[in-house]
Design a protein around this motif. Structure first.
Motif, PDB file in Angstrom:
ATOM      1  N   PRO A 162      22.081   2.056 -47.962  1.00  0.00           N
ATOM      2  CA  PRO A 162      20.830   1.284 -47.921  1.00  0.00           C
ATOM      3  C   PRO A 162      20.319   0.959 -46.521  1.00  0.00           C
ATOM      4  CG  PRO A 162      22.368   0.347 -49.497  1.00  0.00           C
ATOM      5  CD  PRO A 162      23.139   1.347 -48.687  1.00  0.00           C
ATOM      6  N   LEU A 163      21.154   1.105 -45.499  1.00  0.00           N
ATOM      7  CA  LEU A 163      20.718   0.787 -44.137  1.00  0.00           C
ATOM      8  C   LEU A 163      20.351   2.034 -43.324  1.00  0.00           C
ATOM      9  CD1 LEU A 163      23.141  -2.125 -43.187  1.00  0.00           C
ATOM     10  CD2 LEU A 163      20.743  -2.240 -43.908  1.00  0.00           C
ATOM     11  N   ALA A 164      20.091   3.124 -44.004  1.00  0.00           N
ATOM     12  CA  ALA A 164      19.594   4.323 -43.308  1.00  0.00           C
ATOM     13  C   ALA A 164      18.110   4.102 -43.011  1.00  0.00           C
ATOM     14  CB  ALA A 164      19.801   5.564 -44.174  1.00  0.00           C
ATOM     15  N   LEU A 165      17.827   3.458 -41.886  1.00  0.00           N
ATOM     16  CA  LEU A 165      16.464   3.001 -41.580  1.00  0.00           C
ATOM     17  C   LEU A 165      15.491   4.159 -41.391  1.00  0.00           C
ATOM     18  CD1 LEU A 165      17.268   0.026 -39.171  1.00  0.00           C
ATOM     19  CD2 LEU A 165      17.039   0.042 -41.661  1.00  0.00           C
ATOM     20  N   GLU A 166      15.994   5.316 -40.991  1.00  0.00           N
ATOM     21  CA  GLU A 166      15.126   6.483 -40.849  1.00  0.00           C
ATOM     22  C   GLU A 166      14.561   6.893 -42.212  1.00  0.00           C
ATOM     23  OE1 GLU A 166      15.213  10.831 -38.590  1.00  0.00           O
ATOM     24  OE2 GLU A 166      17.087   9.867 -39.172  1.00  0.00           O
ATOM     25  N   ALA A 167      15.357   6.725 -43.262  1.00  0.00           N
ATOM     26  CA  ALA A 167      14.885   7.023 -44.615  1.00  0.00           C
ATOM     27  C   ALA A 167      13.831   6.011 -45.057  1.00  0.00           C
ATOM     28  CB  ALA A 167      16.062   7.030 -45.590  1.00  0.00           C
ATOM     29  N   VAL A 168      13.990   4.766 -44.622  1.00  0.00           N
ATOM     30  CA  VAL A 168      12.986   3.729 -44.912  1.00  0.00           C
ATOM     31  C   VAL A 168      11.636   4.133 -44.328  1.00  0.00           C
ATOM     32  CG1 VAL A 168      12.288   1.354 -44.410  1.00  0.00           C
ATOM     33  CG2 VAL A 168      14.651   1.849 -45.085  1.00  0.00           C
ATOM     34  N   ILE A 169      11.633   4.522 -43.053  1.00  0.00           N
ATOM     35  CA  ILE A 169      10.393   4.945 -42.387  1.00  0.00           C
ATOM     36  C   ILE A 169       9.817   6.178 -43.075  1.00  0.00           C
ATOM     37  CG2 ILE A 169       9.427   5.821 -40.231  1.00  0.00           C
ATOM     38  CD1 ILE A 169      11.473   4.100 -38.748  1.00  0.00           C
ATOM     39  N   GLY A 170      10.713   7.107 -43.463  1.00  0.00           N
ATOM     40  CA  GLY A 170      10.256   8.320 -44.132  1.00  0.00           C
ATOM     41  C   GLY A 170       9.553   8.018 -45.443  1.00  0.00           C
ATOM     42  N   LEU A 171      10.129   7.137 -46.258  1.00  0.00           N
ATOM     43  CA  LEU A 171       9.516   6.782 -47.542  1.00  0.00           C
ATOM     44  C   LEU A 171       8.171   6.096 -47.347  1.00  0.00           C
ATOM     45  CD1 LEU A 171      12.609   5.525 -49.593  1.00  0.00           C
ATOM     46  CD2 LEU A 171      11.240   7.566 -50.043  1.00  0.00           C
ATOM     47  N   LEU A 172       8.107   5.175 -46.400  1.00  0.00           N
ATOM     48  CA  LEU A 172       6.846   4.458 -46.158  1.00  0.00           C
ATOM     49  C   LEU A 172       5.760   5.416 -45.672  1.00  0.00           C
ATOM     50  CD1 LEU A 172       8.227   1.218 -44.474  1.00  0.00           C
ATOM     51  CD2 LEU A 172       7.250   1.412 -46.770  1.00  0.00           C
ATOM     52  N   SER A 173       6.140   6.381 -44.836  1.00  0.00           N
ATOM     53  CA  SER A 173       5.159   7.341 -44.331  1.00  0.00           C
ATOM     54  C   SER A 173       4.635   8.242 -45.440  1.00  0.00           C
ATOM     55  CB  SER A 173       5.775   8.196 -43.220  1.00  0.00           C
ATOM     56  OG  SER A 173       6.763   9.068 -43.737  1.00  0.00           O
ATOM     57  N   LEU A 174       5.394   8.343 -46.535  1.00  0.00           N
ATOM     58  CA  LEU A 174       4.973   9.160 -47.675  1.00  0.00           C
ATOM     59  C   LEU A 174       4.239   8.336 -48.735  1.00  0.00           C
ATOM     60  CD1 LEU A 174       8.184  11.350 -47.987  1.00  0.00           C
ATOM     61  CD2 LEU A 174       5.903  12.173 -47.386  1.00  0.00           C
ATOM     62  N   GLY A 175       3.948   7.090 -48.412  1.00  0.00           N
ATOM     63  CA  GLY A 175       3.138   6.264 -49.306  1.00  0.00           C
ATOM     64  C   GLY A 175       3.904   5.509 -50.373  1.00  0.00           C
ATOM     65  N   VAL A 176       5.227   5.470 -50.296  1.00  0.00           N
ATOM     66  CA  VAL A 176       6.000   4.695 -51.273  1.00  0.00           C
ATOM     67  C   VAL A 176       5.762   3.205 -51.021  1.00  0.00           C
ATOM     68  CG1 VAL A 176       8.323   4.160 -52.108  1.00  0.00           C
ATOM     69  CG2 VAL A 176       7.747   6.498 -51.422  1.00  0.00           C
ATOM     70  N   PRO A 177       5.459   2.419 -52.042  1.00  0.00           N
ATOM     71  CA  PRO A 177       5.161   0.988 -51.849  1.00  0.00           C
ATOM     72  C   PRO A 177       6.285   0.252 -51.140  1.00  0.00           C
ATOM     73  CG  PRO A 177       4.603   1.675 -54.082  1.00  0.00           C
ATOM     74  CD  PRO A 177       5.337   2.830 -53.457  1.00  0.00           C
ATOM     75  N   GLY A 178       5.902  -0.692 -50.305  1.00  0.00           N
ATOM     76  CA  GLY A 178       6.883  -1.458 -49.550  1.00  0.00           C
ATOM     77  C   GLY A 178       7.854  -2.205 -50.432  1.00  0.00           C
ATOM     78  N   SER A 179       7.381  -2.729 -51.579  1.00  0.00           N
ATOM     79  CA  SER A 179       8.259  -3.480 -52.482  1.00  0.00           C
ATOM     80  C   SER A 179       9.368  -2.591 -53.036  1.00  0.00           C
ATOM     81  CB  SER A 179       7.437  -4.061 -53.635  1.00  0.00           C
ATOM     82  OG  SER A 179       6.735  -3.024 -54.324  1.00  0.00           O
ATOM     83  N   GLU A 180       9.020  -1.332 -53.317  1.00  0.00           N
ATOM     84  CA  GLU A 180      10.019  -0.398 -53.846  1.00  0.00           C
ATOM     85  C   GLU A 180      11.059  -0.056 -52.779  1.00  0.00           C
ATOM     86  OE1 GLU A 180      10.242   4.042 -55.943  1.00  0.00           O
ATOM     87  OE2 GLU A 180       8.292   3.066 -55.635  1.00  0.00           O
ATOM     88  N   VAL A 181      10.589   0.145 -51.561  1.00  0.00           N
ATOM     89  CA  VAL A 181      11.510   0.461 -50.466  1.00  0.00           C
ATOM     90  C   VAL A 181      12.433  -0.727 -50.202  1.00  0.00           C
ATOM     91  CG1 VAL A 181      11.688   1.052 -48.020  1.00  0.00           C
ATOM     92  CG2 VAL A 181       9.907   2.101 -49.418  1.00  0.00           C
ATOM     93  N   THR A 182      11.864  -1.928 -50.211  1.00  0.00           N
ATOM     94  CA  THR A 182      12.668  -3.137 -49.976  1.00  0.00           C
ATOM     95  C   THR A 182      13.754  -3.285 -51.025  1.00  0.00           C
ATOM     96  OG1 THR A 182      10.756  -4.249 -48.965  1.00  0.00           O
ATOM     97  CG2 THR A 182      12.567  -5.642 -49.699  1.00  0.00           C
ATOM     98  N   SER A 183      13.427  -2.958 -52.264  1.00  0.00           N
ATOM     99  CA  SER A 183      14.413  -3.076 -53.339  1.00  0.00           C
ATOM    100  C   SER A 183      15.582  -2.123 -53.130  1.00  0.00           C
ATOM    101  CB  SER A 183      13.758  -2.794 -54.699  1.00  0.00           C
ATOM    102  OG  SER A 183      13.380  -1.426 -54.800  1.00  0.00           O
ATOM    103  N   LEU A 184      15.342  -0.986 -52.474  1.00  0.00           N
ATOM    104  CA  LEU A 184      16.402  -0.014 -52.224  1.00  0.00           C
ATOM    105  C   LEU A 184      17.352  -0.468 -51.120  1.00  0.00           C
ATOM    106  CD1 LEU A 184      14.274   3.271 -52.382  1.00  0.00           C
ATOM    107  CD2 LEU A 184      16.002   2.565 -54.036  1.00  0.00           C
TER     108      LEU A 184
END
Length: 558
Positions: A162-184
């Protein structure tokens, strides 16, 4: 043979790649040309191990094409070994085929053969894919526009880590909602109160709210991550995307002062320094020197070199460095924008347009790319396309002084649209009365309408906020048109002192002298006498530019 294989492994693990490579190569020849049966299982196993060790040594020596060839041979041999292996026999202890495929894919990535890299990793079953394989696949999918597959791989990475922050940035750049990313990531936030604020900043930036994202990260840096270079660079990039160049430059400056070897965002920092006129020339030169000493394998140093060459009136060399940066990373937006703007200055409009268009595709929030594309279309008299791009920028970046002025710049070319352009510029200045580009364009429209006194008053008022070569040159033009030759000459001289290559200011001086019979007193300094401030422009095309050997670069430039 087992003892010799252990020696190859020991050499490789000790970092003695050249020795490991040579020994593996010699032993491989023995297995291929010796008297032993090539198809005996133990001999094939030994050969497989040697092929992998040899490929690994070549990979670590950055010989990616040769490494890929040996990895391919190893995988082909593995298939033969599996056919010959007895079903009830003991394990063969072979080196991991999955790791071989991953390394092989990395060879393809270094060779910029992205489809081949993707195909190799897709050949690994999902159950066998490690974190690094999923991360690599996610990036490859994203590069190729396969967004759903990229999202799936990024999510798989966060599910395990869950702390792979590069994956967080990748998901957000692809339009995944912030709430969904936060839950992950929520399962690993214990004791890390800063993580929520960091993700919030990334969510804001991904949704186009760069200024708010920058403020969120700025607060985080002030409260608990003081002097964190990574965070400073990230904040600076958000300020840059928001159009707040002063704050962006300040944060980049802090980051570079704390760690002169940092590369993140230094290409953007070089651009910001290049916008400061002669006053920042020394800082740009120092940055270029520092970065080229850090590495020559990344685009940022070459972009800084390109800006430095451009600032010292060496455009062909600047194009060469911009192209070098683009070759290293074809998706680097600053490299594309720099090369496009240089080609535009060299009147290679079609090539410039293609590069600006690619930059806009990669980074629609990059205002410089949008503006450059508009200017290319305007130069080609394609006003309809220019207005479409300007409107798209307005839609993407929001109704702010930059986008309003960009739209007005297209409308200002048609007398029938002067009133619309003026209205947009007034809206721009209502939001930010210090926005120089809007002031200059509004003054130009006033000049076209022969409202010289209004233009002069507007420019004089704005000079209490800012002084640029363009402001001085425009004010000189309108003062000359109202026969105030002496003050006009003073402003042309000021423009030249700030930008020795200002052709419009030099032309203005010549016009004033002709209009006044050559009797106007002036002291424009050496810069006015020598148009390029003592630096001779190189007129040869970039095709004639001879590439410099890396060891010659610092001596040749500095």
């Amino acid at each position: 043979m087992a003892a010799m294989l252990d020696q190859v492994k020991a050499l490789h693990e000790a970092g003695l790649f050249s020795s490991s490579k040579m020994l593996a190569s010699f032993l491989l020849s023995m297995t291929e040309h010796g008297n032993q049966d090539k198809y005996e299982l133990s001999n094939m196993v030994n050969k497989y191990q040697l092929l992998v060790y040899l490929a690994d040594s070549l990979f670590d020596d950055e010989q990616y094409k040769r490494a890929e060839q040996f990895y391919t041979r190893a995988i082909q041999l593995k298939k033969i070994i599996i056919k010959h292996k007895p079903k009830t026999g003991p394990p063969l202890g072979l080196l991991s085929e999955i790791e071989v495929k991953y390394k092989m894919s990395q060879c393809y990535v270094h060779l910029k053969e992205y489809r081949e890299a993707t195909a190799i990793l897709e050949g690994i079953s999902q159950k066998q894919r490690s974190l690094k394989i999923n991360m690599s696949l996610a990036k490859l999918y994203q590069r190729q526009g396969m967004e759903r597959s990229a999202i799936s791989c990024y999510k798989e990475v966060l599910r395990v880590c869950p702390l792979a922050l590069e994956a967080v940035i990748g998901l957000l750049s692809l339009g995944v909602p912030g709430s969904e990313v936060t839950s992950l990531t929520s399962s690993s936030t214990s004791g890390m109160d800063w993580l929520g604020s960091w993700i919030k900043g990334q969510v804001l930036a991904a949704s186009g709210k760069h200024a708010k994202g920058a403020q969120a990260l700025k607060t985080l840096e002030t409260q608990c991550l003081r002097d964190n270079v990574e965070l400073l660079c990230n904040t600076a990039e958000m300020f840059y995307n928001a159009g707040d160049y002063n704050n962006a430059k300040s944060f980049f400056q802090r980051a570079h002062s704390l760690d002169p070897c940092v590369l993140q965002g230094m290409d953007t920092y070089a651009f910001l320094l290049s916008q400061g006129g002669c006053g920042n020339g020394e800082g740009l030169e120092k940055l270029a020197k520092n970065l080229i000493q850090v590495t020559q394998l990344k685009p940022e140093p070459w972009i800084a070199m390109g800006h430095f060459c451009n600032a010292t009136s060496r455009k062909p060399r600047a194009v060469y460095f911009a192209q070098k940066a683009h070759t290293i990373d074809s998706r680097n937006v600053q490299a594309l924008v720099l090369k496009a703007s240089l080609l535009q200055a060299l009147e290679k409009q079609q090539e410039s347009l293609l590069h600006f268009r690619e930059a806009v595709k990669l980074a629609p929030w990059n205002f410089e790319a949008q503006k450059g594309l508009v200017e290319c279309y305007m130069s080609a008299k394609r006003h309809k396309e220019a207005l479409t791009v300007a409107k798209n920028a307005h839609k993407t970046l929001g109704a702010n002084p930059r986008t309003l002025t960009l739209c007005a710049s297209v409308m200002a070319h048609e007398p029938s649209s002067y009133d619309k352009a003026t209205s947009m510029l007034e809206k721009s200045l209502a939001q930010d009365e210090t926005y120089t580009d809007a002031v200059c364009l509004l003054a130009e429209i006033m000049g076209k309408k022969q409202e010289y006194d209004k233009a002069i008053a507007l420019l004089r008022k704005h000079m209490s906020h800012d002084r640029t070569p363009r402001l001085h040159q425009l004010l000189g033009d309108y003062l000359a048109l109202t026969s105030d030759y002496q003050e006009a000459l003073d402003h042309y001289t000021q423009a030249l002192s700030m930008n020795p290559g200002d052709s419009k200011a030099m032309e203005g001086i010549q016009n004033v002298e002709r209009a006044n019979g050559g009797e106007v007193d002036h002291d424009s300094g050496d810069e006015a006498d020598e148009p390029n401030g003592g630096v001779s422009l190189e007129e040869e095309d970039i095709e004639d530019e001879e590439p410099w050997a890396p060891q010659d670069i610092r001596g040749a430039l500095f």
